[in-house]
Scaffold this motif. Structure first.
Motif, PDB file in Angstrom:
ATOM      1  N   ALA A 170      37.247  33.656  31.682  1.00  0.00           N
ATOM      2  CA  ALA A 170      37.097  34.817  32.557  1.00  0.00           C
ATOM      3  C   ALA A 170      38.474  35.234  33.052  1.00  0.00           C
ATOM      4  O   ALA A 170      39.261  34.415  33.507  1.00  0.00           O
ATOM      5  CB  ALA A 170      36.202  34.471  33.743  1.00  0.00           C
ATOM      6  N   GLY A 171      38.755  36.497  32.930  1.00  0.00           N
ATOM      7  CA  GLY A 171      40.012  37.056  33.412  1.00  0.00           C
ATOM      8  C   GLY A 171      39.791  38.521  33.693  1.00  0.00           C
ATOM      9  O   GLY A 171      38.721  38.910  34.155  1.00  0.00           O
ATOM     10  N   ARG A 172      40.752  39.333  33.374  1.00  0.00           N
ATOM     11  CA  ARG A 172      40.553  40.780  33.528  1.00  0.00           C
ATOM     12  C   ARG A 172      39.427  41.251  32.619  1.00  0.00           C
ATOM     13  O   ARG A 172      38.735  42.202  32.900  1.00  0.00           O
ATOM     14  CB  ARG A 172      41.838  41.525  33.209  1.00  0.00           C
ATOM     15  N   SER A 173      39.288  40.572  31.488  1.00  0.00           N
ATOM     16  CA  SER A 173      38.144  40.800  30.613  1.00  0.00           C
ATOM     17  C   SER A 173      37.551  39.429  30.297  1.00  0.00           C
ATOM     18  O   SER A 173      38.195  38.404  30.495  1.00  0.00           O
ATOM     19  CB  SER A 173      38.566  41.527  29.333  1.00  0.00           C
TER      20      SER A 173
ATOM     21  N   MET B 143      46.202  40.087  43.750  1.00  0.00           N
ATOM     22  CA  MET B 143      45.189  39.932  42.735  1.00  0.00           C
ATOM     23  C   MET B 143      44.430  38.639  42.979  1.00  0.00           C
ATOM     24  O   MET B 143      45.023  37.594  43.209  1.00  0.00           O
ATOM     25  CB  MET B 143      45.855  39.896  41.348  1.00  0.00           C
ATOM     26  N   ASN B 144      43.134  38.691  42.939  1.00  0.00           N
ATOM     27  CA  ASN B 144      42.288  37.528  43.137  1.00  0.00           C
ATOM     28  C   ASN B 144      42.363  36.634  41.908  1.00  0.00           C
ATOM     29  O   ASN B 144      42.140  37.084  40.804  1.00  0.00           O
ATOM     30  CB  ASN B 144      40.853  37.984  43.395  1.00  0.00           C
ATOM     31  N   SER B 145      42.673  35.354  42.095  1.00  0.00           N
ATOM     32  CA  SER B 145      42.827  34.457  40.954  1.00  0.00           C
ATOM     33  C   SER B 145      41.500  33.905  40.461  1.00  0.00           C
ATOM     34  O   SER B 145      41.423  33.385  39.370  1.00  0.00           O
ATOM     35  CB  SER B 145      43.774  33.309  41.309  1.00  0.00           C
TER      36      SER B 145
ATOM     37  N   THR C  62      38.333  28.798  32.592  1.00  0.00           N
ATOM     38  CA  THR C  62      37.696  28.434  31.328  1.00  0.00           C
ATOM     39  C   THR C  62      36.521  27.497  31.567  1.00  0.00           C
ATOM     40  O   THR C  62      36.595  26.599  32.401  1.00  0.00           O
ATOM     41  CB  THR C  62      38.723  27.735  30.401  1.00  0.00           C
ATOM     42  N   ILE C  63      35.466  27.706  30.799  1.00  0.00           N
ATOM     43  CA  ILE C  63      34.333  26.782  30.792  1.00  0.00           C
ATOM     44  C   ILE C  63      33.870  26.640  29.342  1.00  0.00           C
ATOM     45  O   ILE C  63      33.897  27.602  28.576  1.00  0.00           O
ATOM     46  CB  ILE C  63      33.182  27.249  31.715  1.00  0.00           C
TER      47      ILE C  63
END
Length: 190
Positions: free
Chosen positions: A117-120, A1-3, A103-104
């Motif tokens: 930003a993650g899977r969603s 999985m791309n981090s 996170t931003i």
């Protein structure tokens, strides 16, 4: 999985801007500092996990070496949640670091924004008119945490709870506080 997210965090934040909205500041939490916050869990998790795995080893041995089968199975099943909890506690600092990388935060001329930003994509924002008292915790390096009160509500037990919006471990936190305070002042009716 791309981090890493497939699109850069600043680009994702730019997509969230409303028509005519200007971004005044954006920044990411310090991932190293984010990792240190739950490190106490890690220190507790090591002996917890060691004992849980020891328990499981004994239970499995009992299940396969002459103990009543039902008793051995019950002991194995009883120990499994403790192993899972221990592994989750050991993963907490690494999970916090990964979340910090994704996170931003942003301060615009209209609101405060947090994007993860993650899977969603999780976007949380607070309108400038909801900005209340601000608390700043700052280190010598200039990094710090900004807690902004945004309102309050009553919980299920009837107790008043303060809602906060937090910029965790951001660089030049004093500058961010000044921007947030200025934004609050521009939105406060005269």
């Amino acid at each position: 999985m791309n981090s890493a997210p497939s699109v850069s965090l600043p680009a994702l934040l730019a997509r969230e801007m409303r028509l005519g909205e200007r971004l005044l500041w954006s920044g990411q939490p310090d991932a190293r500092r984010a990792m240190l916050k739950p490190f106490g869990f890690y220190l507790f998790a090591v002996p917890w996990s060691a004992f849980s795995l020891f328990w499981e080893g004994i239970a499995i041995r009992m299940a396969f070496t002459g103990a009543p089968a039902l008793m051995g199975l019950v002991m194995v099943l009883f120990g499994l949640p403790f192993v899972v909890i221990g592994l989750a506690m050991m993963a907490a600092p690494f999970s916090a670091r990964r979340t910090a990388h994704r996170t931003i935060y942003g301060v615009t001329d209209r609101r405060l924004v947090e994007l993860i930003a993650g899977r969603s994509l999780k976007v949380r924002s607070v309108e400038a008119s909801s900005i209340g008292p601000v608390t700043r915790r700052q280190r010598e390096s200039g990094h710090g945490t900004l807690s902004i009160e945004t309102g309050s509500h009553r919980d299920s037990e009837g107790n008043r709870t303060t809602d906060t919006f937090v910029f965790e471990s951001v660089p030049d936190v004093a500058r961010v506080e000044a921007l947030v305070s200025r934004l609050r002042e521009t939105m406060t009716p005269a």
